[in-house]
Each structure stands twice: as C-alpha cells, then as structure tokens.
Write a protein that holds these residues in place. Sequence first.
Motif, PDB file in Angstrom:
ATOM      1  N   PRO A  43       0.806  -1.223   0.000  1.00 31.56           N
ATOM      2  CA  PRO A  43       0.000   0.000   0.000  1.00 31.56           C
ATOM      3  C   PRO A  43       0.840   1.275   0.000  1.00 31.56           C
ATOM      4  O   PRO A  43       0.417   2.302  -0.519  1.00 31.56           O
ATOM      5  N   VAL A  44       2.042   1.186   0.576  1.00 33.06           N
ATOM      6  CA  VAL A  44       2.958   2.324   0.612  1.00 33.06           C
ATOM      7  C   VAL A  44       4.179   1.973  -0.237  1.00 33.06           C
ATOM      8  O   VAL A  44       4.799   0.934  -0.022  1.00 33.06           O
ATOM      9  N   PRO A  45       4.540   2.797  -1.215  1.00 33.64           N
ATOM     10  CA  PRO A  45       5.698   2.465  -2.061  1.00 33.64           C
ATOM     11  C   PRO A  45       6.990   2.454  -1.260  1.00 33.64           C
ATOM     12  O   PRO A  45       7.121   3.146  -0.243  1.00 33.64           O
ATOM     13  N   GLN A  46       7.941   1.656  -1.714  1.00 28.02           N
ATOM     14  CA  GLN A  46       9.253   1.568  -1.083  1.00 28.02           C
ATOM     15  C   GLN A  46      10.306   2.095  -2.049  1.00 28.02           C
ATOM     16  O   GLN A  46      10.241   1.844  -3.250  1.00 28.02           O
ATOM     17  N   TYR A  47      11.294   2.786  -1.504  1.00 29.62           N
ATOM     18  CA  TYR A  47      12.283   3.438  -2.370  1.00 29.62           C
ATOM     19  C   TYR A  47      13.730   3.067  -2.059  1.00 29.62           C
ATOM     20  O   TYR A  47      14.576   3.121  -2.946  1.00 29.62           O
ATOM     21  N   ARG A  48      14.009   2.713  -0.825  1.00 25.69           N
ATOM     22  CA  ARG A  48      15.404   2.530  -0.436  1.00 25.69           C
ATOM     23  C   ARG A  48      16.113   1.451  -1.267  1.00 25.69           C
ATOM     24  O   ARG A  48      17.216   1.650  -1.746  1.00 25.69           O
ATOM     25  N   GLY A  49      15.457   0.302  -1.420  1.00 24.50           N
ATOM     26  CA  GLY A  49      16.085  -0.779  -2.168  1.00 24.50           C
ATOM     27  C   GLY A  49      16.374  -0.414  -3.608  1.00 24.50           C
ATOM     28  O   GLY A  49      17.363  -0.859  -4.191  1.00 24.50           O
ATOM     29  N   ASN A  79      18.104  -4.642  -5.139  1.00 20.70           N
ATOM     30  CA  ASN A  79      17.087  -4.265  -6.120  1.00 20.70           C
ATOM     31  C   ASN A  79      17.343  -2.904  -6.755  1.00 20.70           C
ATOM     32  O   ASN A  79      16.441  -2.308  -7.336  1.00 20.70           O
ATOM     33  N   SER A  80      18.573  -2.421  -6.673  1.00 20.48           N
ATOM     34  CA  SER A  80      18.931  -1.165  -7.330  1.00 20.48           C
ATOM     35  C   SER A  80      19.208  -1.453  -8.803  1.00 20.48           C
ATOM     36  O   SER A  80      20.343  -1.364  -9.283  1.00 20.48           O
ATOM     37  N   PHE A  81      18.141  -1.795  -9.525  1.00 21.53           N
ATOM     38  CA  PHE A  81      18.283  -2.261 -10.906  1.00 21.53           C
ATOM     39  C   PHE A  81      18.764  -1.160 -11.846  1.00 21.53           C
ATOM     40  O   PHE A  81      19.322  -1.455 -12.906  1.00 21.53           O
ATOM     41  N   THR A  82      18.544   0.095 -11.492  1.00 23.51           N
ATOM     42  CA  THR A  82      18.995   1.202 -12.330  1.00 23.51           C
ATOM     43  C   THR A  82      20.356   1.729 -11.904  1.00 23.51           C
ATOM     44  O   THR A  82      20.966   2.523 -12.624  1.00 23.51           O
ATOM     45  N   ASN A  83      20.811   1.334 -10.733  1.00 25.03           N
ATOM     46  CA  ASN A  83      22.061   1.853 -10.167  1.00 25.03           C
ATOM     47  C   ASN A  83      22.040   3.382 -10.076  1.00 25.03           C
ATOM     48  O   ASN A  83      23.086   4.021 -10.118  1.00 25.03           O
ATOM     49  N   PHE A  84      20.864   3.936  -9.931  1.00 21.51           N
ATOM     50  CA  PHE A  84      20.733   5.394  -9.871  1.00 21.51           C
ATOM     51  C   PHE A  84      20.508   5.833  -8.436  1.00 21.51           C
ATOM     52  O   PHE A  84      19.650   5.307  -7.732  1.00 21.51           O
ATOM     53  N   SER A  85      21.287   6.812  -8.003  1.00 21.66           N
ATOM     54  CA  SER A  85      21.095   7.424  -6.686  1.00 21.66           C
ATOM     55  C   SER A  85      21.714   8.808  -6.718  1.00 21.66           C
ATOM     56  O   SER A  85      22.584   9.094  -7.548  1.00 21.66           O
ATOM     57  N   THR A  86      21.254   9.673  -5.842  1.00 23.97           N
ATOM     58  CA  THR A  86      21.834  11.003  -5.693  1.00 23.97           C
ATOM     59  C   THR A  86      21.829  11.343  -4.209  1.00 23.97           C
ATOM     60  O   THR A  86      21.026  10.790  -3.442  1.00 23.97           O
ATOM     61  N   PHE A 121      16.673   2.953  -4.915  1.00 20.33           N
ATOM     62  CA  PHE A 121      17.359   4.201  -5.266  1.00 20.33           C
ATOM     63  C   PHE A 121      18.288   4.771  -4.196  1.00 20.33           C
ATOM     64  O   PHE A 121      18.813   5.863  -4.395  1.00 20.33           O
ATOM     65  N   HIS A 122      18.494   4.091  -3.097  1.00 18.94           N
ATOM     66  CA  HIS A 122      19.427   4.621  -2.096  1.00 18.94           C
ATOM     67  C   HIS A 122      20.855   4.219  -2.473  1.00 18.94           C
ATOM     68  O   HIS A 122      21.100   3.121  -2.983  1.00 18.94           O
ATOM     69  N   SER A 123      21.807   5.095  -2.208  1.00 15.69           N
ATOM     70  CA  SER A 123      23.198   4.828  -2.578  1.00 15.69           C
ATOM     71  C   SER A 123      23.777   3.616  -1.854  1.00 15.69           C
ATOM     72  O   SER A 123      24.761   3.038  -2.315  1.00 15.69           O
ATOM     73  N   ASP A 124      23.188   3.221  -0.721  1.00 18.11           N
ATOM     74  CA  ASP A 124      23.658   2.019  -0.021  1.00 18.11           C
ATOM     75  C   ASP A 124      23.524   0.780  -0.886  1.00 18.11           C
ATOM     76  O   ASP A 124      24.236  -0.214  -0.681  1.00 18.11           O
ATOM     77  N   ASN A 125      22.602   0.805  -1.844  1.00 15.34           N
ATOM     78  CA  ASN A 125      22.342  -0.373  -2.683  1.00 15.34           C
ATOM     79  C   ASN A 125      22.857  -0.232  -4.107  1.00 15.34           C
ATOM     80  O   ASN A 125      23.019  -1.229  -4.807  1.00 15.34           O
ATOM     81  N   ALA A 126      23.095   1.006  -4.553  1.00 13.36           N
ATOM     82  CA  ALA A 126      23.524   1.229  -5.938  1.00 13.36           C
ATOM     83  C   ALA A 126      24.880   0.594  -6.198  1.00 13.36           C
ATOM     84  O   ALA A 126      25.804   0.695  -5.388  1.00 13.36           O
ATOM     85  N   GLY A 127      24.973  -0.073  -7.333  1.00 16.55           N
ATOM     86  CA  GLY A 127      26.244  -0.655  -7.740  1.00 16.55           C
ATOM     87  C   GLY A 127      26.608  -1.945  -7.039  1.00 16.55           C
ATOM     88  O   GLY A 127      27.676  -2.510  -7.273  1.00 16.55           O
ATOM     89  N   LYS A 128      25.725  -2.449  -6.186  1.00 12.28           N
ATOM     90  CA  LYS A 128      26.034  -3.654  -5.424  1.00 12.28           C
ATOM     91  C   LYS A 128      25.202  -4.829  -5.931  1.00 12.28           C
ATOM     92  O   LYS A 128      24.012  -4.674  -6.215  1.00 12.28           O
ATOM     93  N   PRO A 129      25.800  -6.006  -6.048  1.00 12.54           N
ATOM     94  CA  PRO A 129      25.045  -7.179  -6.488  1.00 12.54           C
ATOM     95  C   PRO A 129      24.053  -7.614  -5.413  1.00 12.54           C
ATOM     96  O   PRO A 129      24.174  -7.265  -4.238  1.00 12.54           O
ATOM     97  N   GLN A 130      23.070  -8.395  -5.836  1.00 10.87           N
ATOM     98  CA  GLN A 130      22.062  -8.947  -4.936  1.00 10.87           C
ATOM     99  C   GLN A 130      21.256  -7.864  -4.223  1.00 10.87           C
ATOM    100  O   GLN A 130      20.839  -8.027  -3.074  1.00 10.87           O
TER     101      GLN A 130
END
Length: 604
Positions: free
Chosen positions: A470-476, A489-496, A478-487
């Motif tokens: 019901p509430v969207p999730q964003y950290r997985g 859900n940062s499928f776009t590798n985009f963060s700012t 678009f957060h830089s903690d996940n960008a560029g890391k395997p395994q």
Amino acid sequence: MKKVNILATAIAMSFGAGAAELPTNLKWETNTSDPVFASDEAKRGGTFRSFLTSFPLTYRTVGPDSNGAFRRYLLDYTPGLVDLHPNTDNWIPQIANEWAYGDDNKTVYFKLNPKAKWTDGEPITADDFVYKLTLMRSKDIVAPWYNNYYTKQIESVIKFDDHTIAIVSTEPKNKRSLMEATSLTPVPKHFYKPSKDENGDGVDDNFVKRFNYKAAPLPGPYYLASEKKGKSVTLKHVGEDWWGYENKYYQNRFNVDKVRFTVIRDVDLARQKFEKGELDTFALVRPTLWHDKSNGEAYQNGYIQKFWGFNARPQGAGGIWINTQHGKLADINIRKGIEYASDFEGLIEKLIRGDYSRKPHAMGFGHGDYDLKGSKAAPFDLDKAVEYFSKAGFDKIGTDGIRVNADGERLSFELTYLAKVNEQRMAYIQEQAKLAGLELRLKLVDGASGFKYVREKKHELAFFDMGTGPVPQYRGYFHSDNAGKPQTNSFTNFSTPELDVLIEQFRAEFDIDKKKQLSRDIQKIVQEASVLVPGYMAPFSRGGHWRWVKFPSNPMTKQTISAFDPVEISNFWIDTDVKKETEKMMKQGKTLEPIVVIDEQFKS
C-alpha cells in the motif's frame, strides 16, 4: 506507571541478565469483526497441479538467489504477526492474537497464539522472533539489504515470556507505518541451529551453502514435502488440525491437501498440458490466450471454464529498467531518448487489444496520495527521441539505419527480458525503436536465472515488473547504499545525495501528510531522471480452470493477485466428486454449456 528502558532491556535480554517487565497500562487490541472472504461451502482435499517455468535456485528465503518467484510460497504468503484484511484494510490477527502500541511511537507489543506451530510440530514462540533479528543482522546470510534494514530500522525484539514480545522501531512512526514495520514473520530458531559459528553471532558460518536446498519448516498450512531436482516440487498440508483454522479469517482457505509444481519451461507446452487435464488451472492474462487460444474443445464442451476477476491492489514499479552504470546510459539524453522511442501505447493497442493500461509513473500506481499527481508516462514520439539522441552526439544515421556518433559508435543496447511469453511484445518495442535509429538487441534470460541476472546488474536495459504494498518503497531501488552492489534491487544503479536524504526522511517521517509529500518528491526526481520507462499494468486475475476447481460467490478480494494461487488468498477448492463426474462425462462424450465468469465488483 513504571517505564521500561527499551534499549537496556534488549541488551539485558540478549545476555540473559533478566526478564523484561511488561508495561501494565497497555491497551490490547484485536479484530474479529471484519467479514470473511472464503466460503463455508469449501471442501478439503485433492491435489492442485500447477507448474513453474524454472526450478528454484534455492529454498532459502534470504541470501543469494533467494528473491525468486518461488519464495512467495516459503515466505511472502506465510503468516506474520498480523496482516491487513484484503477488503477492509484493517489489521487482523495472524500469529499474534492481540497487539498494543507503546506510548513512545516506536514499540508494538504482541501476544502470540500459544497454539501456533511450525509445520514440523514445534511451537512458534518469542524466541523465533528474537532469533529473526539475530539471523537478519548476521553477515553469514550474505544479504546486505537485510543486514542494513534490521540494524537501522528495527532496534530490538524483546521477549517477556514465551508468547509475549515487543518489537521496537529505531524511529518513531505513525501507527500504520509502525505496524507495517514491526509485523514480522518468525524464523524457526530450532531449525537454524549452527553447526559452526566461529564468529559467535548465532548463525551458521556456512549458512548460504548449508541451507541452500534445505527447506525450513513454515508457520503456514503447507510445507515443502518432496522434490525431484529440476523437475518438480510438492507442498503438503499439515492437516485439519492446523493451528490457523481457529482464526476466522483462515477458515475455509488453503483447502487442497497437496500442491504439486511441475517444471515446464515452455509456457505454451504448459497450456497444452492444462487442456489435456494434466494441470488444474492456467493463467490467461495474456490477450492472445484469453481471446484466441482458450476456445478449444474442452472449453466449448464446458469441461474447462473461464474466469476474469478485477482487483484494486496497487501496481508496482516496472517497465524498462535502465542500468545507468553501463557506459552511454549514464547520459540522461540517451535515457530520455529511450523513453520516447518505447512504444508501449502501440503495444497495448495492437498486441494487447486494450486489455491492459499504461502505468502513469515508473514507480507504479494505486498508492493514493503517495503517488505523484498528474504523472503521465512519456508517449511514443520519434521527433523527441531523435532530438535527445542528437543531443547525446548520435546525430547521424548509419547504413543499417542505426544512429552513430562522431566516433562511429552505434546507438545499440541489450534489452533483457525474463519470460519467453514477452518475446513478441519485446520484438514490437524493438522494431518501433528502430524508427528512431535505436537498436535493441533482445536477450531472454528466463525465470529465476533472469532475476539473478538483473540483481547482479549484468543488464543494460531490462523489462520486468516488481510487486508493491500500500505504501511504495524506495530505499532498495534508489538509495546509494544499494547502488552498484550485487544482490540488491537497485536495478537502475541510480542514486543522488538528494534522493538519499529524501528516502531517509520518508522512512522516518511520522506525519502521514508529510510522508506522502516526500513520496511525491521522490517520484518526481525518479521521473525526471528517466531511469525507468513505465510499462503496462493488468489489474485483474484471468484464467482457465477445470470445472472441479470451485470458488466462492465473491471470488475476488481487492488484493487478490491470482484467484487460483494455492497460498495467496487461496479461497478456492477442488471438488473431487465433480472431478470424477467430469472425467466420466468426457469418456461418455457428454457436454455442458461453456461458462465464462466475470467478477467486476472491484473494477475501477
């Protein structure tokens, strides 16, 4: 009233220094008054025969390769402490019979059902929730997202006695967000007892390998009973005395004795097997299946019936995910050009017969005020696509019709898709993109392997959808903690840095109106960054079923994904007498009138 020092108590409990003291002024709540959504006409028994397009890569529900489609039967649809009623959106009991909110806006107290058991017969106790935190924080599970979440979002799990616990958020939250954060599913502590624990964190040092194909007991009615590696997996019901049936919301659900999943990699072959009676149901969501390929003899003779039911559940993020860490895709002009060169409108009209609709935003639809108002996906516009590609330096057309830049580089990207059934649709997107001078090289990586491929960030462009709540999730995402890391859900590798701040604020915000505004701010940034081309959505369940598969007079709920999923809402049943009757009729050549049921009670 005596106040409880939450942190001190948690530390004391972890070292066995003493028992925590339960506050005396708690106002305990429960909910047994909402309407049921199953039928008292349901019958128990039978084997439900379904299929998987690939064998699970693991039976673990955490760690490498665990986030595949089969996980929903081992985790996503299994009982947690409480759940949301699928029609009223009120909290209803699951493992917890009662709950109470602390006055710190961080703590929820739960009284567990003392009769709750794992499918191996062991009791579900407070220790299984305490151990959840131990497991999820351990580096041995090789799951950075879970390590982060259960460290930064869950402060502690406190045991008062075997059937009373408190779960404490690290930050104050409104009641809805707090319950969503703290309604955990347990893990069977007795099952995960480590054989080797040199780092002393309570988790097996060889967790990933040891438990890769070792199925844990579950809190729900089914357990993984047998397997034929690469060929089939069978779930078995624990029986009539499953503890959950004392709960009114579980009665007359999960009615089949066994669920047998056969691996059939070719979906069209699976359809043929269904029409021969080797499978009990088959999804007909795709328009070609519903309109063209479900009118054969078994349908016309009334042995197979058709069902179309609408839901009102939120739609998750999905479409074409653009991996911004792959060379030229870091250029926003390239990404915007891809947006305008993706003809999803034409695809919906020409290949999907208008049955689906375009997602207005890459992050989905149906979250109410959490969604960016007036958002609209970029239309197919060749002039706009060419304009942006030219800005990126691809201002010439090669001899093969594909754009090139001054260095002779072709405007060419690999588009990965995860299911063969999408082959024709991706071919349409490919052909239309050529009109803008964009080459899309199609690559099928099927099933669980495909999801692993994109989680390891091997893709350039990838077409698939994700689920949502019901509430969207964003950290997985678009957060830089996940960008560029395997395994992750940062499928776009985009963060700012700006996104990081907003995402942290969104997770911590107590005020609902401010939280919704933060969500809209995040969605605006994601939309403007053009990192995910919105795809399409199908807010319904549609399929064929043999006439022995029965469902209630109101078969759908607002949240039903599939009317015939054996573990999700699961309010259907198999009438074995009707099955025998049907098989006899088929042998005798007797026929019935064709039946198509359309349930529009939740159609928007």
